[in-house]
Design a protein around this motif. Structure first.
Motif, mmCIF file in Angstrom:
data_model
loop_
_atom_site.group_PDB
_atom_site.id
_atom_site.type_symbol
_atom_site.label_atom_id
_atom_site.label_comp_id
_atom_site.label_asym_id
_atom_site.label_seq_id
_atom_site.Cartn_x
_atom_site.Cartn_y
_atom_site.Cartn_z
ATOM 1 N N LYS A 6 30.341 59.246 7.796
ATOM 2 C CA LYS A 6 30.945 58.028 7.261
ATOM 3 C C LYS A 6 31.394 57.102 8.396
ATOM 4 O O LYS A 6 31.150 55.895 8.379
ATOM 5 C CB LYS A 6 32.132 58.389 6.357
ATOM 6 N N TYR A 42 16.209 64.799 -0.556
ATOM 7 C CA TYR A 42 16.649 64.385 0.779
ATOM 8 C C TYR A 42 15.687 64.893 1.854
ATOM 9 O O TYR A 42 15.254 64.136 2.730
ATOM 10 C CB TYR A 42 18.067 64.894 1.052
ATOM 11 N N ASP A 55 20.373 66.710 -5.130
ATOM 12 C CA ASP A 55 18.929 66.571 -4.922
ATOM 13 C C ASP A 55 18.579 66.850 -3.454
ATOM 14 O O ASP A 55 18.044 65.988 -2.755
ATOM 15 C CB ASP A 55 18.463 65.168 -5.333
ATOM 16 N N THR A 84 21.625 58.850 6.928
ATOM 17 C CA THR A 84 20.855 57.825 6.223
ATOM 18 C C THR A 84 19.739 57.410 7.170
ATOM 19 O O THR A 84 19.837 57.628 8.391
ATOM 20 C CB THR A 84 21.691 56.576 5.866
ATOM 21 N N THR A 143 26.194 62.741 0.514
ATOM 22 C CA THR A 143 26.810 62.677 -0.819
ATOM 23 C C THR A 143 25.851 62.139 -1.870
ATOM 24 O O THR A 143 25.786 62.658 -3.001
ATOM 25 C CB THR A 143 28.065 61.793 -0.769
ATOM 26 N N GLU A 144 25.085 61.121 -1.520
ATOM 27 C CA GLU A 144 24.193 60.505 -2.516
ATOM 28 C C GLU A 144 23.047 61.422 -2.919
ATOM 29 O O GLU A 144 22.358 61.172 -3.911
ATOM 30 C CB GLU A 144 23.654 59.162 -2.019
ATOM 31 N N TYR A 145 22.831 62.496 -2.172
ATOM 32 C CA TYR A 145 21.783 63.463 -2.514
ATOM 33 C C TYR A 145 22.382 64.827 -2.881
ATOM 34 O O TYR A 145 21.680 65.837 -2.874
ATOM 35 C CB TYR A 145 20.836 63.665 -1.330
ATOM 36 N N LYS A 146 23.672 64.871 -3.207
ATOM 37 C CA LYS A 146 24.336 66.169 -3.368
ATOM 38 C C LYS A 146 23.700 67.040 -4.452
ATOM 39 O O LYS A 146 23.796 68.271 -4.394
ATOM 40 C CB LYS A 146 25.829 65.976 -3.647
#
Length: 412
Positions: free
Chosen positions: A115, A196, A192, A153, A187-190
């Protein structure tokens, strides 16, 4: 430019060119020359021997090393030097008893660093990293590997690798870059993880290979992070793109990562705090270098890599710092050498070999640095006056460095 170092009390790690690494009993052999000279020409080691054979040549500089020793600079083959800010608040959490996994579960750990890094500009990130790199060079590091992995990312991972590329362009020491996009699941792929990993392999890794932003590829093979199957998926993808594997394994659990690394001819398997007999057996006869990270064990209060057992079994071993903001916030290779002796029961000879010639091999730099050999880069540590090289690991809270030379030029 010619520099002559004369009256060297002891010249350490004198080798014939062409030796890749040392293993087993050979790790306890540290070839030296007493009362020695060393001739450097145009940044490379030109000649060396005893003072009785010192040639009469014209030089630009003479360094009188009376009472002092010279050895190759440390080769730190595992760092996370590029990061933003720090995680000192998590340090307090550790003191209060929270585990590495508990800190990660409440939003700390790798995701915390990611982050911060995502919010930091490339220029700012470069300037922060430059300070750390200058510090470790002053502590005797003359070759270093640096990983991405705090971006998570596409844009931020590329930002990290481009910072490393800028460091390569602006510093004279060898720097190797490792792509560690599979450091944690963002987090956005937690929900999936496969998605990722597919993004890394299909979108990001080809771009990295095309722009020559990394030599190596890495993955955190550990329960709660990435499985052995995931690890093999990344290593296979890397191989197709010319990215050599260097992987995190066995930090908290032994789940087969060592065997996967050997199977896919990884250059190194790193951490190894938890080692089963079958892990040691898997490494025998391979070209994969085991790398211990004693600074991480010290900081997290987890077991140390069983270096004594591994060397006694005939294996090689390298030492590195794991310099990172969360689990090993120090790039001091002098401490790594001391901790290897004190906590892992390596002899000083074994520890110095692990931190020089074997560390160089773990970065693919065995033909360039890591020993005193004709034709290698003159990346050198000139010690303060000391009685013996045993004093280097003995004085664990200090370093015994008077000067560091990179390609024959004094840095400090």
């Amino acid at each position: 430019m010619r520099t002559l170092f004369k009256n060297i009390k002891e010249l350490l790690q004198v080798r014939e060119a062409g030796l890749d690494f040392v293993a087993g009993e050979a790790m306890n052999d540290l070839p030296t020359i007493q009362d020695a000279y060393l001739l450097v020409e145009d940044g490379l080691i030109k000649d060396f021997g005893t003072m009785t054979d010192c040639p009469k040549v014209e030089v630009d500089e003479v360094v009188d090393a009376t009472g002092k020793m010279i050895l190759p600079t440390w080769c730190d083959s595992h760092t996370h030097l590029v990061y933003a800010g720090n995680r000192e608040s998590e340090f307090v959490d550790k003191i209060k008893g929270l585990s590495y996994h508990e800190i990660a579960a409440k939003g700390g750990g790798i995701l915390n660093s990611a982050k911060k890094l995502q919010e930091t500009s490339e220029d700012d990130l470069y300037e922060q990293t430059k300070i750390r790199l200058d510090e470790i060079i002053a502590l005797g590091t003359g070759a270093v590997e640096i990983k991405s992995g705090y971006g998570l990312t596409e844009a931020s991972e590329l930002k990290m690798l481009r910072v490393i590329k800028r460091l390569k362009e602006n510093y004279k020491l060898p720097i190797k870059a490792t792509f560690l996009g599979a450091h944690a699941v963002p987090t956005e792929y937690k929900d999936d993880k496969a998605g990722y990993l597919n993004m890394l392999v299909e979108k990001l890794m080809p771009k990295i290979a095309e722009e020559s932003l990394a030599e190596f590829v890495d993955i955190f093979c550990e329960e709660g992070y990435f499985s052995v199957e995931d690890t093999e998926f990344i290593m296979e993808a890397g191989k197709k793109l010319g990215l050599i594997s260097k992987i995190h394994v066995n930090q908290f659990t032994s789940i087969g990562g060592v065997q996967a690394g050997v199977k896919h001819e990884a250059l190194s398997v790193d951490h190894l705090e938890e080692m089963k007999d079958e892990d040691i057996e898997a490494l025998k006869g391979s070209k994969t270098m085991p790398v211990a990270l004693p600074g991480c064990s010290f900081f997290l209060s987890i077991p140390y890599t069983p270096g004594r057992k591994m060397i006694d079994a005939g294996l090689p071993l390298a030492l590195a710092t794991d310099y990172n903001p969360g689990s090993s916030p120090s790039g001091n290779m002098n401490f790594a050498v001391s901790a290897a002796c004190i906590k892992m029961k390596l002899t000083p000879e074994e520890a110095i070999n692990a931190a020089t010639i074997n560390g160089a091999y773990a970065m693919g730099l065995q033909d360039t640095v890591g020993s005193i050999a004709v034709g290698k880069e003159a990346n050198l540590i000139l010690t303060k006056p000391i009685n013996s090289y045993n004093f280097i690991p003995y004085s664990f809270g200090e370093n015994q460095i008077e000067s560091v030379y990179i390609k024959g030029h004094s840095i400090i």
